[in-house]
Design a protein around this motif. Sequence first.
Motif, PDB file in Angstrom:
ATOM      1  N   ASN A 190      43.021  54.332  41.597  1.00  0.00           N
ATOM      2  CA  ASN A 190      43.051  53.119  42.391  1.00  0.00           C
ATOM      3  C   ASN A 190      43.826  53.388  43.679  1.00  0.00           C
ATOM      4  OD1 ASN A 190      45.827  52.832  41.884  1.00  0.00           O
ATOM      5  ND2 ASN A 190      45.512  51.407  40.199  1.00  0.00           N
ATOM      6  N   ASP A 250      51.680  54.769  27.719  1.00  0.00           N
ATOM      7  CA  ASP A 250      51.478  55.383  29.029  1.00  0.00           C
ATOM      8  C   ASP A 250      50.997  56.809  28.808  1.00  0.00           C
ATOM      9  OD1 ASP A 250      51.503  56.266  31.647  1.00  0.00           O
ATOM     10  OD2 ASP A 250      53.661  56.614  31.666  1.00  0.00           O
ATOM     11  N   LEU A 283      43.377  42.111  36.199  1.00  0.00           N
ATOM     12  CA  LEU A 283      44.301  41.775  35.130  1.00  0.00           C
ATOM     13  C   LEU A 283      43.668  40.663  34.292  1.00  0.00           C
ATOM     14  CD1 LEU A 283      47.261  42.719  34.491  1.00  0.00           C
ATOM     15  CD2 LEU A 283      48.023  40.649  35.679  1.00  0.00           C
ATOM     16  N   ALA A 316      45.321  45.354  31.484  1.00  0.00           N
ATOM     17  CA  ALA A 316      45.125  45.785  32.870  1.00  0.00           C
ATOM     18  C   ALA A 316      43.906  46.697  32.959  1.00  0.00           C
ATOM     19  CB  ALA A 316      46.361  46.521  33.381  1.00  0.00           C
ATOM     20  N   ASP A 317      43.139  46.518  34.009  1.00  0.00           N
ATOM     21  CA  ASP A 317      42.047  47.437  34.348  1.00  0.00           C
ATOM     22  C   ASP A 317      42.410  48.050  35.700  1.00  0.00           C
ATOM     23  OD1 ASP A 317      39.732  48.817  34.753  1.00  0.00           O
ATOM     24  OD2 ASP A 317      38.462  47.073  35.106  1.00  0.00           O
ATOM     25  N   PRO A 318      43.270  49.082  35.704  1.00  0.00           N
ATOM     26  CA  PRO A 318      43.831  49.576  36.971  1.00  0.00           C
ATOM     27  C   PRO A 318      42.803  50.192  37.897  1.00  0.00           C
ATOM     28  CG  PRO A 318      44.470  50.996  35.127  1.00  0.00           C
ATOM     29  CD  PRO A 318      43.810  49.796  34.523  1.00  0.00           C
ATOM     30  N   SER A 354      49.124  53.082  39.041  1.00  0.00           N
ATOM     31  CA  SER A 354      50.083  52.568  40.019  1.00  0.00           C
ATOM     32  C   SER A 354      51.515  52.687  39.530  1.00  0.00           C
ATOM     33  CB  SER A 354      49.781  51.096  40.320  1.00  0.00           C
ATOM     34  OG  SER A 354      48.432  50.911  40.653  1.00  0.00           O
ATOM     35  N   GLY A 361      41.526  47.242  39.601  1.00  0.00           N
ATOM     36  CA  GLY A 361      42.559  46.362  40.109  1.00  0.00           C
ATOM     37  C   GLY A 361      42.523  44.962  39.540  1.00  0.00           C
ATOM     38  N   HIS A 383      47.571  54.892  43.429  1.00  0.00           N
ATOM     39  CA  HIS A 383      47.913  56.023  42.555  1.00  0.00           C
ATOM     40  C   HIS A 383      48.633  57.131  43.306  1.00  0.00           C
ATOM     41  CE1 HIS A 383      44.614  58.268  44.386  1.00  0.00           C
ATOM     42  NE2 HIS A 383      45.065  59.319  43.766  1.00  0.00           N
ATOM     43  N   MET A 388      45.294  42.372  40.323  1.00  0.00           N
ATOM     44  CA  MET A 388      46.588  42.830  39.843  1.00  0.00           C
ATOM     45  C   MET A 388      47.723  42.520  40.813  1.00  0.00           C
ATOM     46  SD  MET A 388      45.428  46.344  37.917  1.00  0.00           S
ATOM     47  CE  MET A 388      47.020  46.674  37.168  1.00  0.00           C
ATOM     48  N   ASP A 424      49.848  49.896  33.842  1.00  0.00           N
ATOM     49  CA  ASP A 424      48.980  50.456  34.888  1.00  0.00           C
ATOM     50  C   ASP A 424      49.453  51.888  35.121  1.00  0.00           C
ATOM     51  OD1 ASP A 424      47.672  51.272  37.141  1.00  0.00           O
ATOM     52  OD2 ASP A 424      48.225  49.561  38.382  1.00  0.00           O
TER      53      ASP A 424
END
Length: 1433
Positions: free
Chosen positions: A1394, A1170, A1262, A1255-1257, A1216, A1260, A1397, A1279, A1213
């Motif tokens: 996104n 993260d 997965l 994940a491709d936040p 989010s 959105g 966020h 997602m 993510d």
Amino acid sequence: MSLLCTLGFVALLVSVQCVTKDQIFDYGIKFGDQILDAGSDSLFELKLNQTLFFFKEKFDSVYVSTNGFISLDKPTDESEYLKNAHPRFKMIATFLGDLDTSDEFGKVYFREDNSPDVLDRASNHIAEAFPDDDEWNEPSYVLIVTWENVSAHSQTGRGDELHNVRNTFQLVVANTESASYAILLYPEDGLRFVSTRVDGEDQPVRVGFSEGLIPGWFGFSSRQGSYYEITDGSEESVKALTQNTNSGTRGIWVYEIGTSPLFTSITPGKVAETTPETDTPIPETDTPFLESDTLTPETDTPIPETDTPFLESDTLTPETDTPTPEPDKLIPETDTPIPETDTLTPETDTPFPETDTPLPETDTPTPETDTPILETDTPTPETDTPFPETDTPTPETHTPILETDMPTPETDTSTPETDTPTPETDTPTPETDTPTPEADTQTPEMDTLTPETDMWFPETDTPTPEADTLTPETDMWFPETDTPTPEMETPTPETDTPIPVTVTPAPKTFTPFIFYEEVQTIEQVPDTRPVTEQQVLIAEDQSKSHYPQPRRPALPPPNPQIVVIDEDVGVSVFEYNVETCSSNAHKCSVFADCKDYSNGYCCHCQPGYYGNGKECVAEGKPQRMNGKVNGRVYVGNSPSPVEFSNNDLHSYVVTNDGRAYIAISSVPGSIGPSLQPLPSLGGTIGWAFALEQPNYQNGFSIIGGVFNRQAEVTFQPGNEKLTIRQEFKGINEHDHLVINTELDGRIPEVPQGATVQIEPYTEIYQYSSSYITSSSRRDYTVNMPDGSVQMRSYMWKQSITFKSCPHEALSVPPSQQLSVDQIFVMYDAGNQLIRYAMSNKIGSVHSGTPEQNPCFTGRHGCDTNAVCRPGQEKDFTCECAAGFNGDGRICYDIDECSETPEVCGAYTTCINQPGSFRCECLDGFQFAADGRTCVELNRPVDHCRRGTHDCDGPDRARCSYTGGSTYSCSCRPGFSGDGRNCQDIDECQSVHCHSDAICYNTQGSFTCQCRPGFHGDGFSCSPDSDREKTSCERHRESVLYASSSSGVFRPRPAVGQYVPTCDDYGAYEPTQCHASIGQCWCVDGSGLEIPGSRTRAGSRPLCIDHNVAPPIIGPTPRPDITPLTPGANLLFAQSGRIEHIPLDGERMNKDGAMTVLHVPDKVVIAVAYDCVEKMIYWSDITQPAISRVNMEGGQTITLVNTDLGSPEGIAIDHLSRNMYWTDSVLDRIEVSRLDGSHRRVLFDKDLINPRPIIADPVYGLLYWADWNRDGPKIERSNMDGTDRTVLVNDDLALPNGLTYDPARRELCWADAGTRKVECIDPYSRIRRKVTEGIQYPFAVVSYGKNLFYTDWRREAVVAVDRQDGTEVEEFLPQRRSRTYGIAVTYPQCPQGLNYCHRDNGGCSHLCLPRPGGFTCRCPDVRDLSCVEQDENF
């Protein structure tokens, strides 16, 4: 797609299936279309590649006409076939009328096509229309003709609005071996008029098929052949083209028009959609040209008459009590001269029929009138006319209320019963030529996300070829607009200064039949007639108005008048000193050249860049702006101001088409709606990066990004004033233009729930060496929550001051015109955001033929990171901007840091950015005077933290900061030495384990393990006979015992019996085999077979060891966290530890590799990072759990440790703040918050062995892989768990690793079965092989141009070039064992945003993003406080 289509002539909405403009067949230059010459009667003969069947004959060519038809032989004169109901030539009349494309905004496209997708679509339409006909052949060829935005041919002196109303429709002729079919498509949002002017009279258009003249009987003269009419000569039947069908989809009509060898008649489709009661069906008629030879359509039912007036517009009635007219009084004509009008409003787009009657100037109730009121949504019960009765008498006049500013269906309300007296009105004169409306742009779905800020922008819905734009790296979003962008820039009036004119009585005018179902924005086409009369402007107190006043555009004068702002502004233009480039070149941009002059030097941007030399940006590269908004603003009559305190302002500009998006955050609801009329807050941004017309320059090209701007806004009629001061501070280290904004003054109130529409406008900029001025008038419409409409305006003037190089004059015209259209404004009350979007072009102040080259219209389809290079006529090429690679249609960022590591000097860190890079000095260093070289700071340095000490490796020694710039080194427990050179202590030489145990020395520690046959902690060992048997041992003994027929234990199984194998400690071996059949499989810690892991005879799977490693006894390394090296790092797992490798560019710094985290009693499989909180997440499968630890210090935290089987993949993510994981034992995918709360199962069906998950936040999405040996696959979903789909399921075996690179838009995987690394574009599904012949990959991650994967057999981390697949390097850990999960740590988070966020998207529990919106979801554990909802944008 289920749309809301307006049925009948009341605003009753029924859910039906209708075709829209974006659903007709693709057309345009990029699809290979030709364009018919502009004009009102153009014709082109097209030689066909296949024979076309029409009636009884075959044809090899057709004629394409402007006037809505194609013919099979040469047409007669226009005057003949428009007047006569019996065309004398063979014709397919799609929309036969007097049409016009001479202004080049409307176009006629045509092409022949045999591409599979087009043929499939044509085949589907035919099959749907003739469901019972199973003998027809598939089409092999189609002819597509599209009439786009064509207008009715305007006649001089008409004075109506028909010329600026546009229609779009399409004809597709499909050929099979023995028949031809006509497919006619009428989009519900494509027909805006149904009649044209022929010989001075209104004539409805005609639709049908004519056989023309055919030879007479017995050789006599020719006679009229058969024909088939779809319309019956009434306007209602033309309107029904969009509402009815014979193919199952409203607006699409299919006919068999010719067969061979035998032809009987034109045959219509057989699927007439069931029409709701409110929809008046318009049957096709069979009226022949001649009584003989008449073809019979599908029905002879006459068209029922209706009392419904033909103004289908979802329009709200203005605030007036004028009674509803009878339908026959809807379009009156009078001879009463038109009075002088009120305010002339330039650049307006509101359509209104011209009238001949003045309204009396009075504020008292007036007697009865015949004024038609615009249609509302709710009919009264007393009448068929959808208007309530009113009580106020009004004087008898015949002025129609304009049909304009129609709200969307969501805001329609019926006409209120009021007693408001009718005010004075502004009736337009015939000289105004009011253009087509450009209002009511709706807010459809957003798809574009823009990273790196607090908000996001979706792209506009401009039909730009291949543009999709998504707008990355911003902080806000803007909904798309449905505005069709023409391939030209429409000239607009060149000044806002009203010009006096003489008003003459208007002749009787023709009011066209125009219907609107959804107001669309169409670019304004101004009156091109010469100005022969002056216009008069009479001011009127608009404060007395009780309903919207008609507006009309000022005609452009022959010589534009330039408004000069007379202000004494003292500005110094001296910025450069008299020194030469030799000592000042560093003050120029790195993308500029320095040039010496006699009195000093100047900076000039290099080719491929633009700016003032001190700041240069790449041509074609999108630009981003960030800043703060401060100040105070009073709203309406409020005595208290609304304070702005460092509110975020973010903007994003697509420079190759001039689209600008601006948003301001944390705007309270008390002022948010009232800011909607002020896109001018970001107007200078649009000017700075406007799309340049030939020989003209936008603001940044002239003055760069450092300047001051002051604007004054005066609102009418209340005379409120607002001052806007903005300081543009240039481009910062993140490649963003920095803006500070200050607001002060008062603005008129726009109530909550009201929406604002702003008309396109032009603004003339005047330039001097240090000062720029401009002014204009802005008109806007306020749609009130109660359905009423108000027309407002404000005057605008601004000045821009800047510093320029004094040694050369500005090479820019003294005056330029900024044209702004496609303006979108919205206040998002839920997120407290005010959003603006607009399209900007900079060009000449003089009217002229607009540029047609796509580079100058913005309709080119180049990548958003590309520059459009114009060629001859409409030719152009796309060229990726500097810092990007690609073909111009798709561009990829160049990572200068990895490709040219020396680009930054010593003591620096290179940070790649989209299209560029930046260099940062290491801690303890700073830039020297040249701005590029890093020199050491003369201040204390913590060498321990900076990593510049000479202590031994961090796993053997500890560096301790002792103040100043000093430090000390000491060996860690288990090592001896001076701290700079530490040697492992062999504890086995001095520590005595139990006599039945073995001592194992390890780096920094040791362990005692009981010998086989004994158990204990190594210091105390007992024979195994004394301990309780494990489940594996009991299982094994039970099998062996059962195989003995005598019931006596035998250490040999019966033939064909599976016997489990246990390790030295009694646990199940992770790989179990059946000796008799030769198959092997993987088991979990309980001995249960892992589904999908069984192999064929003769091969063994590589299985994960789920068993706990024996505990380490004696001194052990503390589970301390070793801080990561600054910059990017690789993290990878090795059973009981997580290691890291610093990345130097894209190379692994093997000497800097070290253990980050010791978890000696765990088997770490998945690793994730993260970037926001600097946390490492990992999964353990021994005692299944998901944990995390902060890399900046702190204890490890277990997040999830219940209801888990084998968590083998984790995706974070970071936007989010959610975590996703796979479980290959429970066969499911779950999501939770990052702290493990609010768990929810997304998928638990059709999964066998899910392992990697990505994940491709920002978008959105997965991605995950399932390595089920019986059906391996790679899947994708949103997602929030919606739209699950299989991306790849062929040529897969064991897809263990998965990674996604958003910059390259590639999903890559490593397959241990096929021994390949492959990639796919998940959007285009283009798949490519990177490399093959690798050994046994487990996990893979992408960074820069390399793919890094862990390999079980090699027990290594391997890097391969993602382009050519060559192996770049290999890292072998000091401790050799299987390598598992791998991840990358970034020095800063990837750019992007996104919907979730900010403030969790407003959700109570889980906010799960998806393309175009987000979903609020509840956890599986019931929580009564949770609220679920979907949000679309």
